[in-house]
Design a protein around this motif. Structure first.
Motif, PDB file in Angstrom:
ATOM      1  N   THR A   1       0.851  -1.184   0.000  1.00  0.00           N
ATOM      2  CA  THR A   1       0.000   0.000   0.000  1.00  0.00           C
ATOM      3  C   THR A   1       0.890   1.238   0.000  1.00  0.00           C
ATOM      4  N   LEU A   2       0.801   2.019  -1.065  1.00  0.00           N
ATOM      5  CA  LEU A   2       1.625   3.231  -1.173  1.00  0.00           C
ATOM      6  C   LEU A   2       1.137   4.311  -0.214  1.00  0.00           C
ATOM      7  N   ALA A   3      -0.171   4.476  -0.118  1.00  0.00           N
ATOM      8  CA  ALA A   3      -0.766   5.487   0.760  1.00  0.00           C
ATOM      9  C   ALA A   3      -2.247   5.179   0.874  1.00  0.00           C
ATOM     10  N   GLU A   4      -2.860   5.654   1.964  1.00  0.00           N
ATOM     11  CA  GLU A   4      -4.302   5.504   2.108  1.00  0.00           C
ATOM     12  C   GLU A   4      -4.914   6.773   2.673  1.00  0.00           C
ATOM     13  N   PHE A   5      -6.219   6.920   2.467  1.00  0.00           N
ATOM     14  CA  PHE A   5      -6.905   8.174   2.770  1.00  0.00           C
ATOM     15  C   PHE A   5      -8.324   7.875   3.240  1.00  0.00           C
ATOM     16  N   ASP A   6      -8.718   8.508   4.342  1.00  0.00           N
ATOM     17  CA  ASP A   6     -10.105   8.453   4.794  1.00  0.00           C
ATOM     18  C   ASP A   6     -10.838   9.656   4.217  1.00  0.00           C
ATOM     19  N   THR A   7     -11.847   9.416   3.392  1.00  0.00           N
ATOM     20  CA  THR A   7     -12.519  10.471   2.640  1.00  0.00           C
ATOM     21  C   THR A   7     -13.616  11.136   3.456  1.00  0.00           C
ATOM     22  N   PRO A   8     -13.446  12.394   3.870  1.00  0.00           N
ATOM     23  CA  PRO A   8     -14.487  13.058   4.646  1.00  0.00           C
ATOM     24  C   PRO A   8     -15.833  13.023   3.925  1.00  0.00           C
ATOM     25  N   GLU A   9     -16.866  12.581   4.629  1.00  0.00           N
ATOM     26  CA  GLU A   9     -18.243  12.567   4.112  1.00  0.00           C
ATOM     27  C   GLU A   9     -18.394  11.718   2.854  1.00  0.00           C
ATOM     28  N   TRP A  10     -17.430  10.860   2.563  1.00  0.00           N
ATOM     29  CA  TRP A  10     -17.456  10.036   1.355  1.00  0.00           C
ATOM     30  C   TRP A  10     -17.496  10.903   0.091  1.00  0.00           C
ATOM     31  N   ALA A  11     -17.028  12.121   0.154  1.00  0.00           N
ATOM     32  CA  ALA A  11     -17.211  13.082  -0.944  1.00  0.00           C
ATOM     33  C   ALA A  11     -16.282  12.772  -2.118  1.00  0.00           C
TER      34      ALA A  11
ATOM     35  N   THR B   1     -16.015   7.325  -4.380  1.00  0.00           N
ATOM     36  CA  THR B   1     -14.580   7.560  -4.196  1.00  0.00           C
ATOM     37  C   THR B   1     -13.785   6.946  -5.350  1.00  0.00           C
ATOM     38  N   GLY B   2     -14.252   5.793  -5.845  1.00  0.00           N
ATOM     39  CA  GLY B   2     -13.597   5.188  -7.003  1.00  0.00           C
ATOM     40  C   GLY B   2     -13.725   6.075  -8.228  1.00  0.00           C
ATOM     41  N   GLY B   3     -14.914   6.643  -8.421  1.00  0.00           N
ATOM     42  CA  GLY B   3     -15.117   7.562  -9.544  1.00  0.00           C
ATOM     43  C   GLY B   3     -14.239   8.789  -9.429  1.00  0.00           C
ATOM     44  N   GLY B   4     -14.031   9.270  -8.191  1.00  0.00           N
ATOM     45  CA  GLY B   4     -13.132  10.401  -7.971  1.00  0.00           C
ATOM     46  C   GLY B   4     -11.706  10.063  -8.379  1.00  0.00           C
ATOM     47  N   ALA B   5     -11.256   8.857  -8.040  1.00  0.00           N
ATOM     48  CA  ALA B   5      -9.904   8.424  -8.416  1.00  0.00           C
ATOM     49  C   ALA B   5      -9.768   8.317  -9.928  1.00  0.00           C
ATOM     50  N   ILE B   6     -10.774   7.745 -10.565  1.00  0.00           N
ATOM     51  CA  ILE B   6     -10.741   7.609 -12.026  1.00  0.00           C
ATOM     52  C   ILE B   6     -10.666   8.981 -12.690  1.00  0.00           C
ATOM     53  N   ALA B   7     -11.443   9.925 -12.188  1.00  0.00           N
ATOM     54  CA  ALA B   7     -11.413  11.285 -12.726  1.00  0.00           C
ATOM     55  C   ALA B   7     -10.037  11.907 -12.579  1.00  0.00           C
ATOM     56  N   ALA B   8      -9.365  11.611 -11.465  1.00  0.00           N
ATOM     57  CA  ALA B   8      -8.020  12.156 -11.244  1.00  0.00           C
ATOM     58  C   ALA B   8      -7.027  11.588 -12.250  1.00  0.00           C
ATOM     59  N   PHE B   9      -7.100  10.290 -12.505  1.00  0.00           N
ATOM     60  CA  PHE B   9      -6.200   9.680 -13.495  1.00  0.00           C
ATOM     61  C   PHE B   9      -6.443  10.253 -14.879  1.00  0.00           C
ATOM     62  N   LYS B  10      -7.702  10.413 -15.241  1.00  0.00           N
ATOM     63  CA  LYS B  10      -8.018  10.957 -16.563  1.00  0.00           C
ATOM     64  C   LYS B  10      -7.540  12.399 -16.698  1.00  0.00           C
ATOM     65  N   ALA B  11      -7.735  13.172 -15.637  1.00  0.00           N
ATOM     66  CA  ALA B  11      -7.286  14.570 -15.675  1.00  0.00           C
ATOM     67  C   ALA B  11      -5.768  14.664 -15.810  1.00  0.00           C
ATOM     68  N   ALA B  12      -5.073  13.660 -15.259  1.00  0.00           N
ATOM     69  CA  ALA B  12      -3.609  13.647 -15.346  1.00  0.00           C
ATOM     70  C   ALA B  12      -3.117  13.041 -16.656  1.00  0.00           C
ATOM     71  N   GLY B  13      -4.044  12.594 -17.506  1.00  0.00           N
ATOM     72  CA  GLY B  13      -3.659  12.026 -18.797  1.00  0.00           C
ATOM     73  C   GLY B  13      -3.108  10.619 -18.719  1.00  0.00           C
ATOM     74  N   VAL B  14      -3.428   9.894 -17.626  1.00  0.00           N
ATOM     75  CA  VAL B  14      -2.930   8.524 -17.454  1.00  0.00           C
ATOM     76  C   VAL B  14      -3.769   7.572 -18.304  1.00  0.00           C
ATOM     77  N   LYS B  15      -3.097   6.845 -19.206  1.00  0.00           N
ATOM     78  CA  LYS B  15      -3.784   5.868 -20.060  1.00  0.00           C
ATOM     79  C   LYS B  15      -2.973   4.586 -20.116  1.00  0.00           C
ATOM     80  N   PRO B  16      -3.578   3.444 -19.899  1.00  0.00           N
ATOM     81  CA  PRO B  16      -4.948   3.297 -19.395  1.00  0.00           C
ATOM     82  C   PRO B  16      -5.021   3.607 -17.909  1.00  0.00           C
TER      83      PRO B  16
END
Length: 348
Positions: A189-199, A228-243
């Motif tokens: 595990t590189l890092a982990e995060f508790d997401t306030p309010e599941w936002a 939270t998974g959708g948030g992570a996916i959005a972050a990868f896409k915004a960073a241009g990570v493919k796939p």
């Protein structure tokens, strides 16, 4: 005299039954949900609960409130439904620790509390109904690990972990399951995060920072729910990570199912909320009748019923979601997802 006494006793029993039935028919039941970050409460949980209550006690009054992630607001809503005469409160707490005081207040006034989805560890509710949250965390982590191993991802490779809200005891159980699943693997595990309010925006912001920090070392993400998974996916896409590296989820939301179909999300958990909602309604009506519902198990010293969910990936999405009519192709296979649905055999 003997027959007269027997008649009076029978009449007394009949009056008791009538009083119980009358109390049930006149009863108010409250259904208090925690937030609107997930669409499930308005789209599935409350409709499922209301429909089952209508079948079991058509003349009962059902009061629905959603706290929108605000623990103080939920306290006001709780006090309000008690003042309105609610005999049973089905409570999915914003803050599991703070909810202990709610249970104490209710029980001191003879009001039953059914903990729903999220447990209340510090003060046993009268009953707890949920899916097996620790089992969910374990299942999504194990599924991801098996996928990475099958894809040939090297031992020692890195995974990000995005947990749910730190005030949600169910999120803690999911996190414990994720930890167990990852501990059994050869990945770190590189890092982990508790997401306030599941936002989701907060999950996305954190994931964006980790992408900058770890880059290509991130081989997968265990996210505790679809938001939270959708948030992570959005972050990868915004960073241009493919796939996008494989990302987990939980709740089988429409958005997550579409992301699985498009190949952007690896898995989710199918747990039709209507199942748990109907179980809560059945427990509530038993309580209104003065009965003590039989527990299937015990969690945090609370009689409980925990349902076992199913992991959904692209391989079984047709069987688990569409063949079981949890969702329809008309709801999911729209626009850019139409071609993916054809490839997976969901549509012709």
């Amino acid at each position: 005299m003997k027959y007269r006494n027997l008649f009076m006793a029978s009449a007394t029993i009949a009056m008791g039954f009538a009083a119980t039935a009358s109390a049930q028919e006149a009863s108010t039941v409250a259904f208090l949900m925690p937030d609107q970050a997930s669409t499930r409460y308005e789209q599935h949980d409350f409709p499922g609960f209301k429909a089952e209550m209508q079948k079991l006690c058509a003349s009962c009054t059902v009061v629905y409130q959603n706290a929108n992630g605000d623990a103080s607001l939920q306290q006001q809503q709780f006090n309000s439904v008690i003042a309105q005469g609610a005999k049973v409160v089905v409570l999915d707490p914003v803050d599991s620790a703070a909810a202990a005081a709610f249970v104490e207040i209710a029980q001191s006034q003879g009001v039953k509390v059914i903990a729903y989805d999220r447990p209340i560890p510090a003060k046993p509710a009268d009953y707890y109904v949920s899916f097996d949250n620790e089992g969910i965390g374990y299942a999504i982590a194990k599924s991801l690990v098996q996928h990475l191993k099958a894809a040939g991802v090297a031992d020692g490779s890195g995974i990000l972990e995005i947990n749910g809200s730190p005030t949600d005891a169910a999120a803690g159980l999911i996190r414990d399951g994720i930890h167990r699943g990852l501990k059994e693997s050869a990945y770190k595990t590189l890092a982990e995060f508790d997401t306030p309010e599941w936002a989701p925006p907060k999950a996305q912001e954190w994931a964006a920072g980790q992408i900058t920090r770890f880059g290509a070392d991130i081989k997968g993400v265990v996210a505790a729910n679809d938001g939270t998974g959708g948030g992570a996916i959005a972050a990868f896409k915004a960073a241009g990570v493919k796939p996008v590296p494989p990302v987990t989820g939980n709740d089988a939301t429409i958005a997550a199912l579409q992301l699985i179909i498009s190949g952007d999300q690896y898995n989710t958990i199918s747990k039709p909320s209507e199942i748990v909602a109907a179980a809560a309604a059945n427990v509530a009506v038993q309580m209104l009748k003065g009965q003590t519902p039989a527990p299937k198990t015990t969690l945090y010293n609370t009689p409980s019923e925990l349902f076992i969910p199913a992991v959904v990936t692209a391989e079984n999405i047709k069987a688990e979601i569409f063949d079981k009519k949890i969702q329809t192709p008309e709801q999911i296979c729209t626009g850019e997802y139409a071609e993916g649905c054809k490839k997976l055999g969901i549509t012709n």
